[in-house]
Write an enzyme that holds these catalytic residues in place. Structure first.
Site, mmCIF file in Angstrom:
data_model
loop_
_atom_site.group_PDB
_atom_site.id
_atom_site.type_symbol
_atom_site.label_atom_id
_atom_site.label_comp_id
_atom_site.label_asym_id
_atom_site.label_seq_id
_atom_site.Cartn_x
_atom_site.Cartn_y
_atom_site.Cartn_z
ATOM 1 N N THR A 1 13.832 -17.491 -37.428
ATOM 2 C CA THR A 1 13.080 -16.231 -37.458
ATOM 3 C C THR A 1 13.745 -15.144 -36.605
ATOM 4 O O THR A 1 13.887 -13.996 -37.044
ATOM 5 C CB THR A 1 11.643 -16.479 -36.947
ATOM 6 N N ASN B 1 14.668 -9.173 -40.176
ATOM 7 C CA ASN B 1 15.489 -10.337 -40.519
ATOM 8 C C ASN B 1 15.713 -10.530 -42.018
ATOM 9 O O ASN B 1 15.928 -11.638 -42.489
ATOM 10 C CB ASN B 1 14.907 -11.590 -39.864
ATOM 11 N N HIS C 1 12.225 -13.020 -46.369
ATOM 12 C CA HIS C 1 11.081 -13.886 -46.107
ATOM 13 C C HIS C 1 11.217 -15.117 -46.980
ATOM 14 O O HIS C 1 11.620 -15.018 -48.140
ATOM 15 C CB HIS C 1 9.749 -13.186 -46.460
ATOM 16 N N LYS D 1 13.410 -8.231 -47.906
ATOM 17 C CA LYS D 1 12.639 -7.230 -47.180
ATOM 18 C C LYS D 1 13.327 -5.860 -47.270
ATOM 19 O O LYS D 1 14.508 -5.779 -47.655
ATOM 20 C CB LYS D 1 12.482 -7.685 -45.723
ATOM 21 N N ARG E 1 14.602 -21.952 -46.501
ATOM 22 C CA ARG E 1 14.500 -21.717 -45.050
ATOM 23 C C ARG E 1 15.863 -21.933 -44.389
ATOM 24 O O ARG E 1 16.243 -21.196 -43.478
ATOM 25 C CB ARG E 1 13.461 -22.650 -44.417
ATOM 26 N N GLU F 1 0.977 -17.617 -50.669
ATOM 27 C CA GLU F 1 1.801 -16.411 -50.802
ATOM 28 C C GLU F 1 2.103 -16.083 -52.266
ATOM 29 O O GLU F 1 2.043 -14.918 -52.673
ATOM 30 C CB GLU F 1 3.113 -16.600 -50.026
ATOM 31 N N ARG G 1 19.800 -14.445 -41.961
ATOM 32 C CA ARG G 1 19.240 -13.737 -40.806
ATOM 33 C C ARG G 1 20.263 -13.634 -39.675
ATOM 34 O O ARG G 1 20.342 -12.615 -38.990
ATOM 35 C CB ARG G 1 17.968 -14.446 -40.341
ATOM 36 N N TYR H 1 0.854 -11.270 -43.788
ATOM 37 C CA TYR H 1 1.108 -11.649 -42.395
ATOM 38 C C TYR H 1 -0.177 -11.905 -41.614
ATOM 39 O O TYR H 1 -0.196 -11.755 -40.394
ATOM 40 C CB TYR H 1 1.951 -10.573 -41.715
ATOM 41 N N PHE I 1 2.905 -7.199 -31.947
ATOM 42 C CA PHE I 1 3.835 -6.519 -32.851
ATOM 43 C C PHE I 1 3.309 -6.407 -34.287
ATOM 44 O O PHE I 1 4.034 -5.956 -35.184
ATOM 45 C CB PHE I 1 5.203 -7.236 -32.867
HETATM 46 N N1 UDP Z 1 8.298 -11.530 -36.196
HETATM 47 C C1 UDP Z 1 8.679 -10.704 -35.152
HETATM 48 N N2 UDP Z 1 8.600 -11.163 -33.869
HETATM 49 C C2 UDP Z 1 8.159 -12.426 -33.576
HETATM 50 C C3 UDP Z 1 7.774 -13.258 -34.654
HETATM 51 C C4 UDP Z 1 7.854 -12.777 -35.940
HETATM 52 O O1 UDP Z 1 9.085 -9.557 -35.378
HETATM 53 O O2 UDP Z 1 8.116 -12.796 -32.394
HETATM 54 C C5 UDP Z 1 8.374 -11.018 -37.589
HETATM 55 C C6 UDP Z 1 9.659 -11.428 -38.302
HETATM 56 O O3 UDP Z 1 10.066 -10.365 -39.161
HETATM 57 C C7 UDP Z 1 9.211 -12.662 -39.069
HETATM 58 C C8 UDP Z 1 7.784 -12.264 -39.465
HETATM 59 O O4 UDP Z 1 7.286 -11.556 -38.325
HETATM 60 O O5 UDP Z 1 10.051 -12.923 -40.185
HETATM 61 C C9 UDP Z 1 6.871 -13.439 -39.775
HETATM 62 O O6 UDP Z 1 6.825 -14.311 -38.670
HETATM 63 P P1 UDP Z 1 6.834 -15.893 -38.857
HETATM 64 O O7 UDP Z 1 6.519 -16.486 -37.538
HETATM 65 O O8 UDP Z 1 5.981 -16.273 -40.014
HETATM 66 O O9 UDP Z 1 8.385 -16.196 -39.153
HETATM 67 P P2 UDP Z 1 9.159 -16.546 -40.522
HETATM 68 O O10 UDP Z 1 8.298 -17.490 -41.296
HETATM 69 O O11 UDP Z 1 9.395 -15.241 -41.251
HETATM 70 O O12 UDP Z 1 10.459 -17.166 -40.080
HETATM 71 MG MG MG Z 2 6.296 -17.431 -41.798
#
Ligand code: UDP
Ligand code: MG
Length: 174
Positions: A104, A129, A132, A15, A98, A143, A115, A55, A63
């Site tokens: 996350t 973070n 992705h 990112k 992951r 994706e 992260r 997203y 957010f």
């Molecule tokens: N995100 C955030 N606040 C939250 C949840 C998600 O800012 O409460 C952002 C964060 O950058 C995250 C992205 O949205 O990586 C995508 O969210 P997801 O739940 O898909 O998490 P990921 O798969 O990236 O772990």
């Molecule tokens: Mg995700």
């Protein structure tokens, strides 16, 4: 996961904060340790349309607007309005990436994960973070098809078809 587990492709994005913090080398080194192979990579200036599509599962969250601005790199200045998009493939690849990435929320992520080591929560509450990583086989397919065309991967990991298009305008080297 059995020893004969199918090879999984997964989408990884460094990112804009990861690029700004010069973490690409560090991330590639961690990915190399998993013995997956890289099948595609490119630097992308993320359009609003692409950001919103990527997203889409979060579009009702408060957010969402800030998240779209974050993945577009809007908050870091022109030099960082980009991400490094990559497709890796290997056994159990989705879980492996992951695991390397961590949870996350960077404050909850294992402190040795990417992260946990390098993420932060912005004053606007967005989890900045760094990386992705696709979270399921279905997400990975959606994706990868969103970010890459078949010809941008070294081999087509999903079925393809050939279409003939007319009057396509294309920029070539002068
Ligand atoms: N995100 C955030 N606040 C939250 C949840 C998600 O800012 O409460 C952002 C964060 O950058 C995250 C992205 O949205 O990586 C995508 O969210 P997801 O739940 O898909 O998490 P990921 O798969 O990236 O772990
Ligand atoms: Mg995700």
């Amino acid at each position: 996961m059995s020893a004969t587990a199918a090879l999984q492709p997964t989408l990884i994005l460094v990112k804009p904060d990861g690029l700004k913090k010069s973490l690409t080398g560090n991330i590639l080194t961690k990915l190399a340790e998993t013995r997956m192979i890289i099948v595609g990579a490119k630097v992308v200036q993320v359009s609003r349309e692409l950001a919103e599509a990527h997203y889409t599962h979060l579009k009702d969250k408060p957010f969402f607007g800030e998240l779209v601005r974050y993945i577009q790199g809007e908050i870091y200045g022109a030099d960082y309005r980009r991400v490094l998009a990559m497709v890796y493939r290997g056994e159990d690849a989705i879980r492996k990436v992951r695991d390397i990435s961590g949870a996350t929320n960077p404050e909850e992520a294992d402190s040795t994960s990417i992260r946990g080591s390098y993420g932060r929560i912005t004053t606007k509450g967005v989890y900045e973070n760094v990386i992705h990583a696709s979270s399921s086989v279905e997400d990975a397919e959606r994706e990868i098809k969103l970010w890459f065309k078949p010809d941008e991967l070294v081999f087509p990991i999903y079925p393809t078809k050939t279409v003939i298009r007319e009057k396509i305008t294309e920029k070539v080297w002068a």
